[in-house]
Design a protein around this motif. Structure first.
Motif, PDB file in Angstrom:
ATOM      1  N   GLU B  61       0.827  -1.210   0.000  1.00 51.73           N
ATOM      2  CA  GLU B  61       0.000   0.000   0.000  1.00 51.73           C
ATOM      3  C   GLU B  61       0.858   1.255   0.000  1.00 51.73           C
ATOM      4  O   GLU B  61       0.605   2.212  -0.728  1.00 51.73           O
ATOM      5  N   VAL B  62       1.874   1.239   0.829  1.00 49.23           N
ATOM      6  CA  VAL B  62       2.733   2.416   0.970  1.00 49.23           C
ATOM      7  C   VAL B  62       3.531   2.676  -0.313  1.00 49.23           C
ATOM      8  O   VAL B  62       3.580   3.809  -0.816  1.00 49.23           O
ATOM      9  N   MET B  63       4.127   1.635  -0.864  1.00 44.92           N
ATOM     10  CA  MET B  63       4.976   1.805  -2.042  1.00 44.92           C
ATOM     11  C   MET B  63       4.163   2.194  -3.272  1.00 44.92           C
ATOM     12  O   MET B  63       4.563   3.056  -4.051  1.00 44.92           O
ATOM     13  N   LEU B  64       3.040   1.560  -3.430  1.00 48.59           N
ATOM     14  CA  LEU B  64       2.193   1.843  -4.578  1.00 48.59           C
ATOM     15  C   LEU B  64       1.776   3.309  -4.584  1.00 48.59           C
ATOM     16  O   LEU B  64       1.710   3.954  -5.635  1.00 48.59           O
ATOM     17  N   GLU B  65       1.548   3.812  -3.414  1.00 49.38           N
ATOM     18  CA  GLU B  65       1.161   5.221  -3.277  1.00 49.38           C
ATOM     19  C   GLU B  65       2.262   6.139  -3.822  1.00 49.38           C
ATOM     20  O   GLU B  65       1.995   7.094  -4.550  1.00 49.38           O
ATOM     21  N   LYS B  66       3.508   5.814  -3.469  1.00 49.45           N
ATOM     22  CA  LYS B  66       4.646   6.635  -3.905  1.00 49.45           C
ATOM     23  C   LYS B  66       4.855   6.551  -5.411  1.00 49.45           C
ATOM     24  O   LYS B  66       5.062   7.556  -6.088  1.00 49.45           O
ATOM     25  N   ILE B  67       4.817   5.330  -5.928  1.00 50.55           N
ATOM     26  CA  ILE B  67       5.015   5.140  -7.362  1.00 50.55           C
ATOM     27  C   ILE B  67       3.961   5.892  -8.151  1.00 50.55           C
ATOM     28  O   ILE B  67       4.255   6.552  -9.147  1.00 50.55           O
ATOM     29  N   ARG B  68       2.736   5.783  -7.686  1.00 53.68           N
ATOM     30  CA  ARG B  68       1.650   6.467  -8.392  1.00 53.68           C
ATOM     31  C   ARG B  68       1.859   7.968  -8.382  1.00 53.68           C
ATOM     32  O   ARG B  68       1.569   8.652  -9.350  1.00 53.68           O
ATOM     33  N   GLU B  69       2.361   8.466  -7.296  1.00 51.50           N
ATOM     34  CA  GLU B  69       2.595   9.905  -7.185  1.00 51.50           C
ATOM     35  C   GLU B  69       3.637  10.348  -8.220  1.00 51.50           C
ATOM     36  O   GLU B  69       3.444  11.338  -8.930  1.00 51.50           O
ATOM     37  N   LEU B  70       4.717   9.572  -8.319  1.00 50.81           N
ATOM     38  CA  LEU B  70       5.764   9.927  -9.284  1.00 50.81           C
ATOM     39  C   LEU B  70       5.250   9.810 -10.715  1.00 50.81           C
ATOM     40  O   LEU B  70       5.428  10.725 -11.529  1.00 50.81           O
ATOM     41  N   LEU B  71       4.583   8.703 -11.020  1.00 55.21           N
ATOM     42  CA  LEU B  71       4.057   8.518 -12.372  1.00 55.21           C
ATOM     43  C   LEU B  71       3.040   9.596 -12.722  1.00 55.21           C
ATOM     44  O   LEU B  71       2.971  10.046 -13.864  1.00 55.21           O
ATOM     45  N   GLY B  72       2.278   9.989 -11.731  1.00 57.14           N
ATOM     46  CA  GLY B  72       1.297  11.048 -11.952  1.00 57.14           C
ATOM     47  C   GLY B  72       1.947  12.336 -12.415  1.00 57.14           C
ATOM     48  O   GLY B  72       1.362  13.115 -13.156  1.00 57.14           O
ATOM     49  N   ARG B  73       3.179  12.551 -11.997  1.00 54.53           N
ATOM     50  CA  ARG B  73       3.883  13.761 -12.423  1.00 54.53           C
ATOM     51  C   ARG B  73       4.533  13.596 -13.792  1.00 54.53           C
ATOM     52  O   ARG B  73       4.582  14.525 -14.581  1.00 54.53           O
ATOM     53  N   LEU B  74       5.065  12.375 -14.045  1.00 51.47           N
ATOM     54  CA  LEU B  74       5.823  12.192 -15.278  1.00 51.47           C
ATOM     55  C   LEU B  74       4.940  11.948 -16.504  1.00 51.47           C
ATOM     56  O   LEU B  74       5.264  12.394 -17.607  1.00 51.47           O
ATOM     57  N   THR B  75       3.848  11.238 -16.311  1.00 54.72           N
ATOM     58  CA  THR B  75       3.012  10.868 -17.450  1.00 54.72           C
ATOM     59  C   THR B  75       2.616  12.049 -18.340  1.00 54.72           C
ATOM     60  O   THR B  75       2.787  11.985 -19.562  1.00 54.72           O
ATOM     61  N   PRO B  76       2.100  13.132 -17.766  1.00 51.86           N
ATOM     62  CA  PRO B  76       1.701  14.259 -18.620  1.00 51.86           C
ATOM     63  C   PRO B  76       2.860  14.803 -19.444  1.00 51.86           C
ATOM     64  O   PRO B  76       2.655  15.247 -20.577  1.00 51.86           O
ATOM     65  N   ILE B  77       4.052  14.750 -18.899  1.00 52.22           N
ATOM     66  CA  ILE B  77       5.212  15.246 -19.645  1.00 52.22           C
ATOM     67  C   ILE B  77       5.544  14.314 -20.807  1.00 52.22           C
ATOM     68  O   ILE B  77       5.766  14.748 -21.926  1.00 52.22           O
ATOM     69  N   PHE B  78       5.545  12.992 -20.530  1.00 49.30           N
ATOM     70  CA  PHE B  78       5.878  12.008 -21.562  1.00 49.30           C
ATOM     71  C   PHE B  78       4.879  12.004 -22.715  1.00 49.30           C
ATOM     72  O   PHE B  78       5.252  11.763 -23.851  1.00 49.30           O
ATOM     73  N   THR B  79       3.634  12.230 -22.419  1.00 54.68           N
ATOM     74  CA  THR B  79       2.604  12.025 -23.437  1.00 54.68           C
ATOM     75  C   THR B  79       2.179  13.302 -24.148  1.00 54.68           C
ATOM     76  O   THR B  79       1.441  13.232 -25.131  1.00 54.68           O
TER      77      THR B  79
END
Lengths: 204, 204
Positions: B61-79
């Motif tokens: 639960e804890v790790m997934l939260e962090k990963i999602r937070e990072l991906l949430g920031r990077l995805t808009p830039i990548f796409t």
DNA sequence: AAATGATTTAATCAAATGATTAAAATATAT
DNA sequence: ATATATTTTAATCATTTGATTAAATCATTT
């Protein structure tokens, strides 16, 4: 622990060290059990204790051996006062990549053990001295202009080491497969020195 | 596990997650005990089990939260299909470094857990899709000439991430101190996009 | 104040683990 | 062949750890 040294003993010790190296790299220190190692070595826990006394002892002997091997290759390159900066970068990239291709999980492993506080074995290696007092850093500083030379050192080592750190991720996510990885790292032996040149010259 | 949701419960859950995040990052999954976490959270093992059921569950639960937070920031830039490659590299470097400065041990931690086989939580994040199908990779491919664009991706990410991976080593060996590290990473936000430009243009 | 849910205390269980031991078996050197 | 060193087998010990439970206490709502 033992009284005399004979041939079969040395073979056992080597066999155990090799198995320990493999299992420690796979699972890290904490997750590895001496029963794991004994099984991987095709022997038993009693013999591990007979030769090494403790799990931590075995771990430190194995890791120290690897670190020394790597430093033994890098030190002559860092300290050589007759080669150019460009030649050093070339040699560094070449030796480092060769070494790590042979032991792809070593970097991640070492970095993590340090992060967890197991750095007795690396403090003993004195690699800060190597970086600070080397002829390489002197040359790099001259080429760095008004940028901190550590910034360039970071980037050089990053481009060498990072793919190995990321390897488990990129292989797991099928971004690149095992063979392609090897191929790319060999290609990188030429690319990285080229890039470093462009970066260092571009800033003049 | 629980029947109704009230205020104090949410506070406890958050408190436990925060403590778990901290301890897991410090010690890794295997070395962390639920007693460690309970103590760090100022509570007890019974409550951990009451809310999360198991250590592994809490971890994911804890790790997934962090990963999602990072991906949430990077995805808009990548796409993003309206920005240039140069703008994307700028945004990537900026967001990524900011994020990691806030959570300096996250990278090493994640990479290591994956190496040890704990990658359920990252496979769920589907970051391979992000890399393969992104507009960013399309643009990078065009700029790469006859070199595999993954080679450049490695180097970009390497220059961002690697200092964080090496951080424990360089701080331990007193190569750079905490404050200087922060300062250098901020400086790197400008340097890396510059370097990437030089590398990509230099090969034409 | 009564009821309900959240939290703590304290204890216990079973399993895993590092370590150690004794005794037997095996190999090797001399 | 005998002594010595090495290795195995098998068992045991103490600790740690994840998990679970029961009962008591605390907080909040109604």
């Amino acid at each position: 622990m033992k009284k005399k040294a004979r041939d079969p003993e040395a073979a056992s010790v080597a066999k155990i060290k090799k198995a320990a190296h493999k299992v420690f790299l796979q699972k890290g220190f904490a997750s590895t059990t001496i029963r794991d190692i004994a099984e991987a070595a095709g022997t038993n826990v009693a013999l591990l204790n007979y030769h090494f006394g403790s799990k931590k002892n075995l771990f430190e002997e194995v890791m120290l051996e690897k670190i020394r091997e790597l430093l033994g290759r890098l030190t002559p390159i860092f300290t050589n006062e007759t080669t150019t900066l460009e030649q050093k970068v070339n040699g560094l990239v070449d030796s480092y990549i060769d070494f790590l291709l042979n032991d792809p999980d070593l970097v991640t492993f070492i970095l993590n053990e340090i992060r967890k506080g197991n750095f007795d074995f690396i403090v003993k290696a004195r690699l800060d001295e190597l970086v600070h007092q080397s002829f390489f850093m002197k040359q790099l500083k001259e080429a760095s202009g008004d940028v901190n030379p550590i910034q360039f050192l970071f980037s050089i080592v990053a481009m060498i080491i990072f793919p190995f750190v990321a390897r488990p991720v990129i292989i797991q996510t099928k971004l690149v497969d095992q063979d392609a990885f090897q191929q790319m790292m060999l290609e990188r032996k030429k690319l990285i020195p080229l890039w470093i040149n462009q970066i260092l010259n571009g800033k003049k």
